[in-house]
Design a protein around this motif. Sequence first.
Motif, mmCIF file in Angstrom:
data_model
loop_
_atom_site.group_PDB
_atom_site.id
_atom_site.type_symbol
_atom_site.label_atom_id
_atom_site.label_comp_id
_atom_site.label_asym_id
_atom_site.label_seq_id
_atom_site.Cartn_x
_atom_site.Cartn_y
_atom_site.Cartn_z
ATOM 1 N N LEU A 7 35.087 40.980 46.518
ATOM 2 C CA LEU A 7 34.626 40.226 45.347
ATOM 3 C C LEU A 7 35.085 40.908 44.060
ATOM 4 O O LEU A 7 34.915 42.111 43.894
ATOM 5 N N HIS A 8 35.675 40.117 43.143
ATOM 6 C CA HIS A 8 35.918 40.617 41.795
ATOM 7 C C HIS A 8 34.832 40.027 40.902
ATOM 8 O O HIS A 8 34.841 38.827 40.600
ATOM 9 N N LEU A 9 33.906 40.888 40.540
ATOM 10 C CA LEU A 9 32.776 40.473 39.713
ATOM 11 C C LEU A 9 33.076 40.857 38.272
ATOM 12 O O LEU A 9 33.343 42.029 37.986
ATOM 13 N N VAL A 29 28.747 35.605 33.814
ATOM 14 C CA VAL A 29 29.134 36.280 35.060
ATOM 15 C C VAL A 29 30.151 35.393 35.779
ATOM 16 O O VAL A 29 29.854 34.250 36.114
ATOM 17 N N VAL A 30 31.331 35.932 35.975
ATOM 18 C CA VAL A 30 32.442 35.161 36.528
ATOM 19 C C VAL A 30 32.895 35.832 37.831
ATOM 20 O O VAL A 30 33.145 37.035 37.841
ATOM 21 N N ALA A 31 32.970 35.055 38.902
ATOM 22 C CA ALA A 31 33.303 35.677 40.186
ATOM 23 C C ALA A 31 34.515 35.014 40.834
ATOM 24 O O ALA A 31 34.641 33.790 40.826
ATOM 25 N N TYR A 32 35.381 35.836 41.371
ATOM 26 C CA TYR A 32 36.501 35.359 42.173
ATOM 27 C C TYR A 32 36.899 36.490 43.113
ATOM 28 O O TYR A 32 36.263 37.550 43.094
ATOM 29 N N GLY A 33 37.893 36.285 43.926
ATOM 30 C CA GLY A 33 38.298 37.408 44.768
ATOM 31 C C GLY A 33 39.016 37.017 46.027
ATOM 32 O O GLY A 33 39.327 35.851 46.266
ATOM 33 N N HIS A 34 39.278 38.050 46.812
ATOM 34 C CA HIS A 34 39.996 37.876 48.074
ATOM 35 C C HIS A 34 38.939 37.661 49.161
ATOM 36 O O HIS A 34 38.574 38.595 49.885
#
Length: 536
Positions: free
Chosen positions: A448-450, A437-442
Amino acid sequence: MEKWRAADRLLKFSSRFASAVNWNNSCKSKQGKYFYSVATTVHRNPLFSIISPDDISYFKTLLGERGVVQDALALDAANTDWMGKYRGSSKLLLQPKNTEEVSQILKYCNSRCLAVVPQGGNTGLVGGSVPVFDEVIINVGLMRNILSFDKVIVSGVLVCEAGCILENLISFLDDEGFIMPLDLGAKGSCQIGGNVSTNAGGLRLLRYGSLHGSVLGLEAVLANGTVLDMLGTLRKDNTGYDLKHLFIGSEGSLGIVTKVSILTPPKLSSVNIAFLACEDYTSCQKLLLEAKKKLGGILSAFEFLDSDAMSLVSSTTFLGTENHGQEVIKDKHGQDFTSIDLRALPLEFWYSYASGSIFMENLEAFLLHSVESGLVANGVLAQDINQASSFWHIREGLPEALMKAGAVYKYDLSLPLEKMYDLVEEMRVQIGPAAKVVAYGHLGDGNLHLNISAPAYDDNILAKIEPFVYEWTSKNRGSISAEHGLGLMKAAKIHYSKSPETVRLMIDFDYCVFELLPDTSCLDDNHSIICLCLSA
Ligand SMILES: Cc1cc2nc3c(=O)[nH]c(=O)nc-3n(C[C@H](O)[C@H](O)[C@H](O)COP(=O)(O)OP(=O)(O)OC[C@H]3O[C@@H](n4cnc5c(N)ncnc54)[C@H](O)[C@@H]3O)c2cc1C
């Protein structure tokens, strides 16, 4: 009748997903057959015609040979989405050169009951830009003229055709001393018409707001060929309903956007960026609040990536070794921020970007305070444009790094900041060791970009993700589509974010105002059948 209409519309939406399932064996999932938890298999709507040689002759007369693409390689690319996940089987790609041609194409398709799908740069991430079955693909990529740029009378109003590539607009404005209020990783391919149709958010939304604010006007062609001229350039215009807003984010479901007028701000005199490591997500969140308090309106982006995202991108992306510039600030271990090799940043941390027209002194002061208060453990300040772009390279390289890692289930969610990372952690427990599970985002926009990354698409993994992810988001009053749209992937999931009354109004609206779907009552009344294939 109302119920029938709703069911028909929803069936059509879900049919897009069914096609993807048919194409990709590894993706053959039960979810693809489900709609509102009722198992159902969906087929191509037989009301739509099949393209005939006469149709091809008509389009060649209208557009010339160049505008009618039947070449297998080009069609393969246009039938396949950026992720290689969704694929149609269209035999025809049309490339109009002006609005009149778009209008003639749609009028003809309408009369022949040929389904169409609008396509821009085909960088969409929800399966909305490619055909599901054999729809005619209409791409306005040849309509790429900048029509006017007013930097004198009304500062910064750009009017251009919808096929302009975002990066070209960014460069044009840069030369003029202005900036595009929109920037995103796919800028080299995506078109402004596609951006508007998806209401793309991207890396500058924190400062410049959404396209609902900066788009001043639009020209769009409806499914029956009617050209809607809403191409205003005024900041204020309260004469009746502001219909352009319906097209912003409608994902090609209401018509084809052909021209855009957009307000662009003057270029910032100084842009600085910091790439910072925090001990945990809570520190990232607190850092954002501090940045908003201390840097206020000069902050233009606040992004985040977690340690798994950093680890993934470091394994696939060149992070650079050079660090230029003078000493700026020490971390709590006394290490110079500028002397840290990006590759050496510890992977157990969460990372935040703070960027904006921030003078170095302001940023240094902010960072010193953040280090002293323990919010920031480590980090780098860009000393020049090259370093700044290498920082962005990490963030923008993430979607590609995920693609290289194998199969990826992508979710683009708006969530309350304080809850956002709980979902990531719960998802890790839910999935177990089967996937990463990799998370990043604005982070600055609560977006959240999950991503769930696995070696291959697998029904068992998908069953653990969905409907869990949608239910969780709904329970926490989030949005299942922060910025990517619904597309084929999420059209049938709209009820997780919108009330039944809202969805009903959208459906009724499409029927009553835009007459968008084949409807037996319309047939009986001898009304035209509108064949714009809903891409949402
Ligand atoms: C690496 C990468 C990074 C990304 N980063 C972001 C990001 O930060 N923020 C973000 O919001 N998105 C992001 N995206 C998603 C995507 O780039 C955006 O949704 C973009 O706005 C799509 O533009 P496009 O021209 O490629 O449209 P397409 O992908 O071709 O189409 C998208 C949708 O719009 C419709 N459409 C396209 N053109 C028109 C038109 N002229 N008229 C009517 N309908 C049309 C299509 O039918 C489809 O439903 C990213 C994608 C990638 C691959």
